[in-house]
Design a protein around this motif. Structure first.
Motif, PDB file in Angstrom:
ATOM      1  N   VAL A 176       0.851  -1.190   0.000  1.00  0.00           N
ATOM      2  CA  VAL A 176       0.000   0.000   0.000  1.00  0.00           C
ATOM      3  C   VAL A 176       0.886   1.238   0.000  1.00  0.00           C
ATOM      4  N   ASN A 177       0.770   2.018  -1.055  1.00  0.00           N
ATOM      5  CA  ASN A 177       1.495   3.289  -1.152  1.00  0.00           C
ATOM      6  C   ASN A 177       0.552   4.364  -0.611  1.00  0.00           C
ATOM      7  N   LEU A 178       0.960   5.034   0.462  1.00  0.00           N
ATOM      8  CA  LEU A 178       0.018   5.900   1.154  1.00  0.00           C
ATOM      9  C   LEU A 178       0.650   7.217   1.583  1.00  0.00           C
ATOM     10  N   ASP A 179      -0.227   8.127   1.989  1.00  0.00           N
ATOM     11  CA  ASP A 179       0.188   9.387   2.586  1.00  0.00           C
ATOM     12  C   ASP A 179       0.493   9.108   4.059  1.00  0.00           C
ATOM     13  N   LEU A 180       1.755   9.259   4.447  1.00  0.00           N
ATOM     14  CA  LEU A 180       2.163   8.866   5.805  1.00  0.00           C
ATOM     15  C   LEU A 180       1.491   9.696   6.890  1.00  0.00           C
ATOM     16  N   THR A 181       0.984  10.873   6.547  1.00  0.00           N
ATOM     17  CA  THR A 181       0.303  11.687   7.560  1.00  0.00           C
ATOM     18  C   THR A 181      -1.017  11.040   7.989  1.00  0.00           C
ATOM     19  N   GLN A 182      -1.539  10.127   7.173  1.00  0.00           N
ATOM     20  CA  GLN A 182      -2.796   9.446   7.501  1.00  0.00           C
ATOM     21  C   GLN A 182      -2.572   7.977   7.850  1.00  0.00           C
ATOM     22  N   LEU A 183      -1.351   7.651   8.283  1.00  0.00           N
ATOM     23  CA  LEU A 183      -1.008   6.261   8.573  1.00  0.00           C
ATOM     24  C   LEU A 183      -1.931   5.609   9.606  1.00  0.00           C
ATOM     25  N   PRO A 184      -2.208   6.230  10.771  1.00  0.00           N
ATOM     26  CA  PRO A 184      -3.088   5.574  11.751  1.00  0.00           C
ATOM     27  C   PRO A 184      -4.471   5.265  11.177  1.00  0.00           C
ATOM     28  N   HIS A 185      -5.032   6.220  10.417  1.00  0.00           N
ATOM     29  CA  HIS A 185      -6.355   6.011   9.810  1.00  0.00           C
ATOM     30  C   HIS A 185      -6.323   4.863   8.808  1.00  0.00           C
ATOM     31  N   VAL A 186      -5.288   4.835   7.970  1.00  0.00           N
ATOM     32  CA  VAL A 186      -5.175   3.783   6.952  1.00  0.00           C
ATOM     33  C   VAL A 186      -5.016   2.419   7.605  1.00  0.00           C
ATOM     34  N   LYS A 187      -4.184   2.340   8.647  1.00  0.00           N
ATOM     35  CA  LYS A 187      -3.988   1.058   9.351  1.00  0.00           C
ATOM     36  C   LYS A 187      -5.305   0.543   9.925  1.00  0.00           C
ATOM     37  N   SER A 188      -6.081   1.440  10.519  1.00  0.00           N
ATOM     38  CA  SER A 188      -7.362   1.048  11.110  1.00  0.00           C
ATOM     39  C   SER A 188      -8.323   0.521  10.049  1.00  0.00           C
ATOM     40  N   GLN A 189      -8.389   1.229   8.906  1.00  0.00           N
ATOM     41  CA  GLN A 189      -9.282   0.802   7.832  1.00  0.00           C
ATOM     42  C   GLN A 189      -8.816  -0.519   7.215  1.00  0.00           C
ATOM     43  N   LEU A 190      -7.507  -0.696   7.069  1.00  0.00           N
ATOM     44  CA  LEU A 190      -6.978  -1.946   6.524  1.00  0.00           C
ATOM     45  C   LEU A 190      -7.360  -3.132   7.408  1.00  0.00           C
ATOM     46  N   ALA A 191      -7.250  -2.943   8.716  1.00  0.00           N
ATOM     47  CA  ALA A 191      -7.601  -4.024   9.649  1.00  0.00           C
ATOM     48  C   ALA A 191      -9.069  -4.415   9.493  1.00  0.00           C
ATOM     49  N   ASN A 192      -9.943  -3.412   9.331  1.00  0.00           N
ATOM     50  CA  ASN A 192     -11.376  -3.697   9.173  1.00  0.00           C
ATOM     51  C   ASN A 192     -11.656  -4.436   7.866  1.00  0.00           C
ATOM     52  N   ILE A 193     -11.037  -3.980   6.783  1.00  0.00           N
ATOM     53  CA  ILE A 193     -11.283  -4.582   5.473  1.00  0.00           C
ATOM     54  C   ILE A 193     -10.777  -6.024   5.433  1.00  0.00           C
ATOM     55  N   LEU A 194      -9.590  -6.269   5.991  1.00  0.00           N
ATOM     56  CA  LEU A 194      -9.030  -7.621   5.986  1.00  0.00           C
ATOM     57  C   LEU A 194      -9.866  -8.562   6.842  1.00  0.00           C
ATOM     58  N   ILE A 200      -9.017 -12.123   8.393  1.00  0.00           N
ATOM     59  CA  ILE A 200      -7.726 -11.899   9.062  1.00  0.00           C
ATOM     60  C   ILE A 200      -7.950 -10.831  10.127  1.00  0.00           C
ATOM     61  N   TYR A 201      -7.840 -11.226  11.393  1.00  0.00           N
ATOM     62  CA  TYR A 201      -8.191 -10.311  12.486  1.00  0.00           C
ATOM     63  C   TYR A 201      -6.972  -9.704  13.185  1.00  0.00           C
ATOM     64  N   ASP A 202      -5.828 -10.221  12.876  1.00  0.00           N
ATOM     65  CA  ASP A 202      -4.602  -9.646  13.448  1.00  0.00           C
ATOM     66  C   ASP A 202      -3.566  -9.507  12.327  1.00  0.00           C
ATOM     67  N   PRO A 203      -3.798  -8.604  11.383  1.00  0.00           N
ATOM     68  CA  PRO A 203      -2.915  -8.508  10.213  1.00  0.00           C
ATOM     69  C   PRO A 203      -1.513  -8.041  10.587  1.00  0.00           C
ATOM     70  N   LYS A 204      -0.538  -8.560   9.868  1.00  0.00           N
ATOM     71  CA  LYS A 204       0.853  -8.161  10.071  1.00  0.00           C
ATOM     72  C   LYS A 204       1.150  -6.999   9.126  1.00  0.00           C
ATOM     73  N   ILE A 205       1.025  -5.777   9.655  1.00  0.00           N
ATOM     74  CA  ILE A 205       1.232  -4.567   8.859  1.00  0.00           C
ATOM     75  C   ILE A 205       2.592  -3.975   9.213  1.00  0.00           C
ATOM     76  N   GLU A 206       3.439  -3.846   8.216  1.00  0.00           N
ATOM     77  CA  GLU A 206       4.802  -3.358   8.432  1.00  0.00           C
ATOM     78  C   GLU A 206       5.072  -2.163   7.524  1.00  0.00           C
ATOM     79  N   MET A 207       5.967  -1.295   7.974  1.00  0.00           N
ATOM     80  CA  MET A 207       6.457  -0.214   7.135  1.00  0.00           C
ATOM     81  C   MET A 207       7.747  -0.684   6.470  1.00  0.00           C
TER      82      MET A 207
END
Length: 348
Positions: A176-194, A200-207
């Motif tokens: 995911v190529n993203l705007d880093l200023t919105q990282l917390p919001h994007v992480k939260s939405q990714l967890a919900n979508i997955l 997948i309820y505990d996704p392994k999200i890395e920078m």
């Protein structure tokens, strides 16, 4: 990068719905899939043959990716285009039990290695390989990108090919190529979508930046170590030079006074006293620089790709040391040269 996702959920079955939902998140620029970690290693390789007759049965590592991989990975496109969902022929397609098709993107070095005069010449060429399951895979080259580095730059970097929608790995990753200023919001939405789409309820999200930093942590620590002790060495050298200069000036006070009486200027006296220390600096440079050049060259030899040592850096360092030494000695010499000769010579 979202790791440890079943390849069947994102590769074997083209999951446009999942990626469309991720791309719709505020702050996401582009999402795609990939079957390796760029900070890790290649998963597999295949034997490829190009239709130009100059590249025959060459074994290459390949990277399985999804649509819009160039945008998601921030690759530099040299010629051609990115993979696109609008181009149905891009994604790996099993035509029959013995035949399959897909589109590919070459790295610039691979295009040259394959015998193409320019990157544009490689566009539209047909490559062939075996999927490993008795299928013949026919690949159409749609783009060429600048070379990439997989793993550490200490490792040999072979040429590689990106194949859209095809992998031989059991697991995949979402990039995911993203705007880093919105990282917390994007992480939260990714967890919900997955959770909703793939359970997948505990996704392994890395920078990826953190992964690269971990890759070079030992080198970073070595740099910090050298910087710390170099700074300490410079400080101790300055203190030692100051003490030695103070002793030297004190011992030569009468000489300074006589020179002043005979008409010597302050600056000439300062240069006179500093000259012997500058000769010591010159001697230390003659000893230290060849040794330093060899040690740094030996360290750089550990990297497959490396920068050359710039000689101007050594010149700037020598001038800096000379300037610090001159200022240290001159500050003491100035005080001695500013003292009235009568105060020094009145007992003679």
């Amino acid at each position: 990068m979202i790791s440890d996702i079943d390849a069947g959920d994102i590769f074997y079955n083209q999951n446009n719905v999942l990626l469309d939902r991720i791309n719709a998140i505020d702050g996401v620029k582009q999402a795609s899939v990939i079957d390796i970690s760029l900070t890790g290693a290649y998963n597999s390789s295949r034997t490829f043959t190009a239709d130009n007759g100059q590249f025959t049965k060459q074994t290459l590592p390949f990277i399985g990716v999804g649509n819009d991989a160039v945008s998601a990975l921030d690759l530099s496109l040299v010629a051609g285009r990115d993979f696109s969902a609008k181009m149905g022929a891009d994604w790996f397609n099993k035509v029959s039990d013995t035949q399959a098709t897909a589109s590919a993107i070459l790295t610039e070095s691979l295009a040259k290695q394959a015998g193409y005069a320019t990157a544009e010449d490689a566009i539209g060429s047909i490559w062939r390989t075996d999927t490993g399951y008795g299928q013949k895979l026919t690949i159409t080259v749609v783009g060429v990108v600048k070379d990439i580095k997989v793993g550490s730059v200490k490792d040999t970097q072979p040429s590689t090919i990106f194949i859209c929608g095809y992998t031989s790995s059991w697991v995949g990753r979402i990039i995911v190529n993203l705007d880093l200023t919105q990282l917390p919001h994007v992480k939260s939405q990714l967890a919900n979508i997955l959770a909703e789409t793939l359970d997948i309820y505990d996704p392994k999200i890395e920078m990826m930046a953190d992964n690269y930093r971990a890759l070079y942590r030992n080198d970073e620590r070595a740099t910090e170590f050298v910087t710390l002790f170099s700074g300490l060495a410079v400080f101790l050298a300055c203190v030692g030079t100051f003490g030695l200069a103070s002793f030297s000036v004190l011992r030569r006070q009468k000489e300074v006074a006589v020179r002043k009486v005979l008409g010597a200027s302050r600056i000439s006296i300062m240069n006179l006293l500093a000259k012997e220390f500058l000769i010591l600096v010159l001697g230390s440079v003659a000893i230290a620089y060849p040794l330093t050049y060899w040690l740094v060259g030996d360290w750089l030899a550990n990297f497959n790709e490396r920068v050359d040592q710039a000689l101007w850096v050594y010149l700037v360092a020598a001038l800096s040391v000379a300037a610090i030494t001159w200022l240290t000695v001159a500050s003491i010499a100035f005080k001695a040269a500013s003292t009235r000769p009568s105060l020094t010579l009145r007992y003679e």
